[in-house]
Design an enzyme around this catalytic site. Structure first.
Site, PDB file in Angstrom:
ATOM      1  N   LYS A  40      20.929  77.935 -25.516  1.00 43.63           N
ATOM      2  CA  LYS A  40      21.397  78.640 -24.312  1.00 43.63           C
ATOM      3  C   LYS A  40      22.551  77.911 -23.653  1.00 43.63           C
ATOM      4  O   LYS A  40      23.489  78.543 -23.158  1.00 43.63           O
ATOM      5  CB  LYS A  40      20.253  78.812 -23.308  1.00 43.63           C
ATOM      6  CG  LYS A  40      19.260  79.854 -23.739  1.00 43.63           C
ATOM      7  CD  LYS A  40      18.329  80.216 -22.615  1.00 43.63           C
ATOM      8  CE  LYS A  40      17.345  81.271 -23.090  1.00 43.63           C
ATOM      9  NZ  LYS A  40      16.388  81.624 -22.067  1.00 43.63           N
ATOM     10  N   LYS A  67      16.062  86.088 -32.828  1.00 43.19           N
ATOM     11  CA  LYS A  67      14.830  86.759 -32.399  1.00 43.19           C
ATOM     12  C   LYS A  67      15.151  87.939 -31.475  1.00 43.19           C
ATOM     13  O   LYS A  67      16.183  87.935 -30.796  1.00 43.19           O
ATOM     14  CB  LYS A  67      13.871  85.770 -31.728  1.00 43.19           C
ATOM     15  CG  LYS A  67      14.283  85.384 -30.341  1.00 43.19           C
ATOM     16  CD  LYS A  67      13.142  84.786 -29.524  1.00 43.19           C
ATOM     17  CE  LYS A  67      13.700  84.566 -28.133  1.00 43.19           C
ATOM     18  NZ  LYS A  67      12.843  84.342 -27.055  1.00 43.19           N
ATOM     19  N   LYS A  97      15.018  89.707 -24.703  1.00 38.73           N
ATOM     20  CA  LYS A  97      15.269  90.625 -23.594  1.00 38.73           C
ATOM     21  C   LYS A  97      16.736  90.641 -23.192  1.00 38.73           C
ATOM     22  O   LYS A  97      17.261  91.656 -22.800  1.00 38.73           O
ATOM     23  CB  LYS A  97      14.526  90.161 -22.346  1.00 38.73           C
ATOM     24  CG  LYS A  97      13.065  90.117 -22.442  1.00 38.73           C
ATOM     25  CD  LYS A  97      12.523  89.911 -21.032  1.00 38.73           C
ATOM     26  CE  LYS A  97      11.225  89.160 -21.044  1.00 38.73           C
ATOM     27  NZ  LYS A  97      11.453  87.707 -20.896  1.00 38.73           N
TER      28      LYS A  97
HETATM   29  P1  AMP Z   1       9.912  85.473 -22.733  1.00 42.09           P
HETATM   30  O1  AMP Z   1      10.495  86.812 -23.019  1.00 42.09           O
HETATM   31  O2  AMP Z   1      10.794  84.387 -23.256  1.00 42.09           O
HETATM   32  O3  AMP Z   1       9.475  85.299 -21.340  1.00 42.09           O
HETATM   33  O4  AMP Z   1       8.594  85.395 -23.614  1.00 42.09           O
HETATM   34  C1  AMP Z   1       7.296  85.794 -23.220  1.00 42.09           C
HETATM   35  C2  AMP Z   1       6.364  85.632 -24.409  1.00 42.09           C
HETATM   36  O5  AMP Z   1       6.754  86.512 -25.477  1.00 42.09           O
HETATM   37  C3  AMP Z   1       6.396  84.224 -25.001  1.00 42.09           C
HETATM   38  O6  AMP Z   1       5.089  83.892 -25.417  1.00 42.09           O
HETATM   39  C4  AMP Z   1       7.309  84.366 -26.193  1.00 42.09           C
HETATM   40  O7  AMP Z   1       7.035  83.423 -27.200  1.00 42.09           O
HETATM   41  C5  AMP Z   1       6.985  85.775 -26.659  1.00 42.09           C
HETATM   42  N1  AMP Z   1       8.128  86.364 -27.364  1.00 42.09           N
HETATM   43  C6  AMP Z   1       9.347  86.621 -26.821  1.00 42.09           C
HETATM   44  N2  AMP Z   1      10.177  87.163 -27.750  1.00 42.09           N
HETATM   45  C7  AMP Z   1       9.466  87.235 -28.903  1.00 42.09           C
HETATM   46  C8  AMP Z   1       9.770  87.698 -30.225  1.00 42.09           C
HETATM   47  N3  AMP Z   1      10.958  88.191 -30.531  1.00 42.09           N
HETATM   48  N4  AMP Z   1       8.782  87.624 -31.146  1.00 42.09           N
HETATM   49  C9  AMP Z   1       7.563  87.129 -30.843  1.00 42.09           C
HETATM   50  N5  AMP Z   1       7.222  86.679 -29.617  1.00 42.09           N
HETATM   51  C10 AMP Z   1       8.161  86.724 -28.664  1.00 42.09           C
END
Ligand code: AMP
Ligand code: TRP
Length: 340
Positions: free
Chosen positions: A112, A197, A200
């Site tokens: 990032k 990956k 969002k």
């Molecule tokens: P975040 O969007 O970074 O707040 O992630 C919230 C949860 O979703 C965390 O446990 C991440 O590891 C999981 N997560 C986010 N993006 C992915 C993805 N592309 N594949 C699997 N898990 C994800």
């Protein structure tokens, strides 16, 4: 009773990656077998450039979606991170425990920060210290297990190291937690760029399925997914990442993460398909069906913001009750004079 903690940051609309990597297990397994806390990690959304009104809106939307996905306010504690002061109180003590070298090694920080600098922007100090705040989120609750997707595993490892170090220096204070990952779809990849990956906040949006996408939008995104040159359908994450991602998505939608009895894994599914077209159609329909009840429930809950507010208020109270004694103990352990 076992303690479980996890969170999601309101930096964008929740995606299929969030759901399959983390949220589905919170709903189907974790809230039923432990004292489980789930947080909308809004402080974490301030580590990159942000619009205050958007963060506010997305925080409420994330909480509503988590309830729509099936978190039950009677079974678990759902709250907004910034409503509970213990997180930032503890974060400072952990900044006095972790090292700057540890922070700079974090993959997410490196990626990032590099992206931000490439755009000519500046990097907020909080982006560097973010894993310490996340460690505080986890350790404040005496957490045993942290159900996350693969991208967060390194941060949970760091949390373990910091907990062990703190305990060794100041006496036993924190439970040393461990990450739990899903069997399939621990890292859902972007449909347009299977080397990164599904996230969002970056990418064009065409490669990320949002939980609230209309069925036709979901179909279009899946049908346009980038696959790899060769015509045959085989499961090979290294050589054929786009195809592997679709196979994993289908396996996960059908319950191969352990929620569905005897569901086929991605390798077995590969053998059942002759063409990409058929596979994409089945993935699209499986995702649409997976999200259908969630969208419907979200619409109901969004019409009743007072209910969601009430859940978050009670959640914050319960979270505070659990975190305060742990954080107070940590304050005493490091040598801070108790207030009388
Ligand atoms: P975040 O969007 O970074 O707040 O992630 C919230 C949860 O979703 C965390 O446990 C991440 O590891 C999981 N997560 C986010 N993006 C992915 C993805 N592309 N594949 C699997 N898990 C994800
Ligand atoms: N940092 C996590 C992410 O980006 C979200 C999060 C914040 C979290 N605090 C947490 C996850 C504590 C697990 C435990 O995905």
């Amino acid at each position: 009773m076992k303690r479980i903690f996890s969170g999601v940051k309101p930096t964008g609309h929740l995606t299929l990656g969030n759901y399959l990597g983390a949220v589905r297990r919170w709903v189907e397994v974790d809230q039923h077998r432990a004292d489980a806390l789930f947080s909308v990690a809004d402080l974490h959304a301030l580590t990159v450039e942000h619009d205050p009104a958007r963060v506010r809106r997305l925080s409420r939307q994330a909480a509503t979606l988590l309830l729509a996905a099936g978190l039950d306010a009677e079974r678990c504690t759902l709250f907004v991170q910034s409503h509970v002061d213990e997180h930032t109180r503890l974060s400072y003590l952990l900044e006095c425990t972790a090292t700057d070298g540890e922070m700079r090694r974090m993959i997410q920080y490196r990626e990032k920060a590099a992206r931000e600098r490439a755009r000519g922007g500046s990097v907020r100090l909080s982006l560097l210290t973010y894993p310490v705040l996340m460690a505080a989120d986890i350790l404040a609750y005496g957490t045993d297990e942290v159900p996350v997707g693969d991208d967060q595993a390194q941060h949970v490892e760091l949390t373990r190291d910091v907990a062990v170090r703190f305990n060794r220096r100041y006496g036993h204070t924190f439970t040393v937690p461990r990450a739990t990952l899903p069997a399939v779809a621990a890292r859902v990849m972007d449909l347009q760029d299977p080397s990164s990956k599904m996230g969002k906040s970056h990418g064009s949006g065409a490669g990320a399925v949002c939980l609230l996408d209309e069925p036709d939008v979901v179909r279009r995104k899946v049908m346009r997914a980038v696959t790899d040159g060769a015509p045959d359908v085989v499961y090979d994450r290294e050589a054929r990442p786009g195809l592997a991602n679709l196979l994993e998505l289908l396996a996960a939608c059908q319950g191969a993460d352990g929620s569905g009895e005897g569901a086929a894994g991605p390798e077995a599914l590969a053998a059942a398909y002759r063409s990409y077209g058929d596979l994409k159609r089945d993935v699209a329909e499986a995702v649409v069906e997976l999200l259908r009840p969630l969208r419907a429930r979200h619409a109901e809950l969004a019409a009743d913001p007072g209910y969601v507010d009430g859940v978050l208020r009670r959640g914050a109270e319960r979270a505070r009750e659990r975190a305060r004694p742990v954080v107070d103990r940590a304050y005493r352990a490091v040598g801070l004079l108790p207030a009388v």
